[in-house]
Design a protein around this motif. Sequence first.
Motif, short mmCIF file in Angstrom:
data_model
loop_
_atom_site.label_atom_id
_atom_site.label_comp_id
_atom_site.label_asym_id
_atom_site.label_seq_id
_atom_site.Cartn_x
_atom_site.Cartn_y
_atom_site.Cartn_z
N GLU A 78 0.82 -1.20 0.00
CA GLU A 78 0.00 0.00 0.00
C GLU A 78 0.86 1.26 0.00
O GLU A 78 0.55 2.23 -0.70
CB GLU A 78 -0.95 0.00 1.20
CG GLU A 78 -2.07 -1.02 1.05
CD GLU A 78 -2.97 -1.11 2.28
OE1 GLU A 78 -2.70 -0.42 3.30
OE2 GLU A 78 -3.94 -1.88 2.23
N ALA A 81 2.27 1.67 -3.49
CA ALA A 81 1.25 2.14 -4.41
C ALA A 81 0.99 3.62 -4.23
O ALA A 81 0.85 4.37 -5.21
CB ALA A 81 -0.04 1.34 -4.22
N ASN A 82 0.93 4.07 -2.97
CA ASN A 82 0.72 5.50 -2.70
C ASN A 82 1.89 6.33 -3.20
O ASN A 82 1.69 7.42 -3.75
CB ASN A 82 0.49 5.74 -1.21
CG ASN A 82 -0.87 5.27 -0.76
OD1 ASN A 82 -1.82 5.22 -1.54
ND2 ASN A 82 -0.98 4.94 0.50
N LEU A 84 3.92 5.57 -5.69
CA LEU A 84 3.88 5.59 -7.15
C LEU A 84 2.76 6.48 -7.69
O LEU A 84 2.88 7.05 -8.77
CB LEU A 84 3.71 4.16 -7.67
CG LEU A 84 4.92 3.25 -7.43
CD1 LEU A 84 4.57 1.81 -7.79
CD2 LEU A 84 6.12 3.73 -8.22
N LYS A 85 1.68 6.60 -6.91
CA LYS A 85 0.59 7.48 -7.32
C LYS A 85 0.88 8.94 -7.01
O LYS A 85 0.14 9.82 -7.43
CB LYS A 85 -0.70 7.08 -6.60
CG LYS A 85 -1.27 5.77 -7.05
CD LYS A 85 -2.51 5.44 -6.22
CE LYS A 85 -3.04 4.07 -6.53
NZ LYS A 85 -4.16 3.71 -5.65
N GLY A 86 1.95 9.19 -6.25
CA GLY A 86 2.33 10.56 -5.94
C GLY A 86 1.68 11.12 -4.68
O GLY A 86 1.62 12.31 -4.50
N HIS A 87 1.21 10.27 -3.79
CA HIS A 87 0.59 10.75 -2.54
C HIS A 87 1.62 10.94 -1.48
O HIS A 87 2.33 10.31 -0.98
CB HIS A 87 -0.48 9.77 -2.06
CG HIS A 87 -1.69 9.79 -2.95
ND1 HIS A 87 -2.71 8.93 -2.80
CD2 HIS A 87 -2.01 10.55 -4.02
CE1 HIS A 87 -3.64 9.17 -3.71
NE2 HIS A 87 -3.23 10.13 -4.47
#
Length: 87
Positions: A78, A81-82, A84-87
């Motif tokens: 998780e 993923a965050n 890589l999503k830029g969060h």
Amino acid sequence: MGSLDRAVLTGFICRLCSEMHRVVLHIYGHEGIRLNISEKINKYLSINVSPSDPLPKTICNNCLERLENQHRLVMRIEQAANLLKGH
């Protein structure tokens, strides 16, 4: 004699592997609640546990370690993923 919530129980059946173990942890005891064992079982495994079901409420150290490894893996995935999503 101390409270069972604070004690490590001995000679019980593990809810996950169904084997008898000399040392187990009570899923709904103080330490089990602190570690969120029931929530992790319900989230990561294809079974549901609850205080009212008739099955064992204890988990062995081997299954606890596997459950914690699964939790760490999911948390790492998780986080990645965050990231890589830029969060």
